[in-house]
Design a protein around this motif. Structure first.
Motif, short mmCIF file in Angstrom:
data_model
loop_
_atom_site.label_atom_id
_atom_site.label_comp_id
_atom_site.label_asym_id
_atom_site.label_seq_id
_atom_site.Cartn_x
_atom_site.Cartn_y
_atom_site.Cartn_z
N SER A 172 0.85 -1.19 0.00
CA SER A 172 0.00 0.00 0.00
C SER A 172 0.88 1.23 0.00
N ILE A 173 0.31 2.34 -0.44
CA ILE A 173 1.05 3.59 -0.48
C ILE A 173 0.10 4.73 -0.15
N TYR A 174 0.57 5.67 0.66
CA TYR A 174 -0.20 6.84 1.10
C TYR A 174 0.62 8.06 0.70
N PHE A 175 -0.02 9.05 0.09
CA PHE A 175 0.75 10.22 -0.32
C PHE A 175 -0.14 11.45 -0.47
N ASP A 176 0.52 12.60 -0.50
CA ASP A 176 -0.14 13.88 -0.72
C ASP A 176 -0.46 13.96 -2.21
N SER A 177 -1.75 13.92 -2.55
CA SER A 177 -2.12 13.84 -3.96
C SER A 177 -2.04 15.18 -4.69
N MET A 178 -1.59 16.24 -4.02
CA MET A 178 -1.28 17.47 -4.73
C MET A 178 0.04 17.33 -5.48
N GLN A 179 0.82 16.29 -5.14
CA GLN A 179 2.02 15.97 -5.90
C GLN A 179 1.59 15.33 -7.21
N LYS A 180 2.17 15.75 -8.32
CA LYS A 180 1.83 15.14 -9.59
C LYS A 180 2.20 13.66 -9.56
N HIS A 181 1.30 12.82 -10.06
CA HIS A 181 1.56 11.38 -10.00
C HIS A 181 0.98 10.67 -11.21
N THR A 182 1.56 9.51 -11.51
CA THR A 182 1.10 8.65 -12.60
C THR A 182 1.05 7.21 -12.12
N TYR A 183 0.26 6.40 -12.83
CA TYR A 183 0.17 4.96 -12.55
C TYR A 183 0.47 4.21 -13.85
N ARG A 184 1.15 3.06 -13.73
CA ARG A 184 1.39 2.23 -14.91
C ARG A 184 1.53 0.77 -14.49
N SER A 185 0.71 -0.08 -15.10
CA SER A 185 0.83 -1.51 -14.81
C SER A 185 2.11 -2.03 -15.47
N LEU A 186 2.80 -2.91 -14.76
CA LEU A 186 4.02 -3.52 -15.29
C LEU A 186 3.77 -4.92 -15.81
N VAL A 187 2.51 -5.33 -15.83
CA VAL A 187 2.14 -6.67 -16.31
C VAL A 187 0.98 -6.54 -17.29
N LYS A 188 0.85 -7.53 -18.17
CA LYS A 188 -0.26 -7.54 -19.11
C LYS A 188 -1.51 -8.16 -18.48
N ALA A 189 -1.30 -8.89 -17.39
CA ALA A 189 -2.44 -9.48 -16.68
C ALA A 189 -3.15 -8.40 -15.87
N LEU A 190 -4.17 -8.80 -15.10
CA LEU A 190 -4.93 -7.84 -14.31
C LEU A 190 -4.04 -7.13 -13.29
N CYS A 191 -4.26 -5.84 -13.16
CA CYS A 191 -3.56 -5.03 -12.15
C CYS A 191 -4.63 -4.17 -11.49
N THR A 192 -5.02 -4.55 -10.29
CA THR A 192 -6.19 -3.95 -9.64
C THR A 192 -5.85 -3.46 -8.25
N ALA A 193 -6.44 -2.34 -7.86
CA ALA A 193 -6.16 -1.76 -6.54
C ALA A 193 -7.41 -1.10 -5.99
N ILE A 194 -7.44 -1.01 -4.67
CA ILE A 194 -8.42 -0.18 -3.98
C ILE A 194 -7.76 1.18 -3.77
N VAL A 195 -8.46 2.24 -4.17
CA VAL A 195 -7.93 3.60 -4.03
C VAL A 195 -8.92 4.42 -3.22
N VAL A 196 -8.41 5.09 -2.19
CA VAL A 196 -9.24 5.96 -1.36
C VAL A 196 -8.64 7.36 -1.42
N THR A 197 -9.49 8.35 -1.75
CA THR A 197 -9.02 9.73 -1.84
C THR A 197 -9.86 10.63 -0.95
N THR A 198 -9.28 11.74 -0.57
CA THR A 198 -10.01 12.79 0.12
C THR A 198 -9.84 14.08 -0.65
N GLY A 199 -10.80 14.97 -0.51
CA GLY A 199 -10.64 16.30 -1.09
C GLY A 199 -11.09 16.44 -2.51
N SER A 200 -11.47 15.35 -3.19
CA SER A 200 -11.89 15.47 -4.58
C SER A 200 -12.60 14.21 -5.00
#
Length: 202
Positions: A172-200
């Motif tokens: 898991s990872i927790y971060f200040d989402s005002m920081q610019k960020h990107t996501y990229r799967s490193l596998v061709k199979a399923l890549c799934t996550a639970i994401v919880v955000t505040t403020g938007s």
């Protein structure tokens, strides 16, 4: 005398809905002053103050304009807090899958809202499905608040600011989402996550 009596009847019938308190709560949650709200709505700060103090009965057009500023529906003002449900269930079959950018030909992720039926959300939960796009196609984004991501399956690469992280299932990872960020799967199979955000909302 009749007009005064009618106003008193209206005020009494609206009392259980605590509209004045709801107006004040909406504004304070956004850390917004009366003057700032006045700029957004076109109403005077004095009028807004009277509404919040229950000295003025709001009309539907007035409530509608204020509701638009805070992205709530009119039902927010007319739900009785004594009867308000605090439990909401979103069934799997009721969820819809949306692309992260509806205008893009290739998107880095799709998501499903886990709490779309909840009014007055204090956070937003998503089931996110990430895709293996090339680095050059990734567009950094940011939003107010913080974000917590828990990877269920696959292998995910995240860039936050100038740092890059790789996550495996169970990480898991927790971060200040005002920081610019990107996501990229490193596998061709399923890549799934639970994401919880505040403020938007996404």
């Amino acid at each position: 005398m009749r007009k005064t009596t009618d106003t008193a009847v209206v005020q009494e019938s609206l009392r259980p809905y605590a509209i004045a308190d709801k107006l004040r709560t909406l504004r304070l949650r956004r850390s917004m002053g009366l003057a700032q709200l006045a700029e957004h709505t076109g109403f005077s700060a004095a009028m807004l103050s009277r509404l919040e103090n229950g000295r003025l009965v709001p009309t539907l057009p007035t409530l509608t304009r204020i509701a638009m500023v805070f992205s709530v529906g009119l039902d927010y003002f007319f739900s009785d807090p004594r009867k308000r449900h605090i439990v909401a269930i979103v069934r799997r079959d009721d969820r819809k899958v949306f692309p992260s950018d509806p205008k893009a030909a290739h998107v880095p992720w799709h998501f499903e809202s886990l709490d779309f039926s909840v009014n007055e959300r204090k956070l937003s939960g998503y089931l996110a499905h990430f895709h293996p796009l090339p680095q050059e196609r990734l567009v950094p984004h940011y939003h107010p608040g913080v974000e917590l991501l828990y990877l269920i399956e696959g292998k995910l690469e995240m860039t936050i600011g100038v740092e890059t992280f790789q996550l495996s299932p169970g990480d898991s990872i927790y971060f200040d989402s005002m920081q610019k960020h990107t996501y990229r799967s490193l596998v061709k199979a399923l890549c799934t996550a639970i994401v919880v955000t505040t403020g938007s909302s996404r």
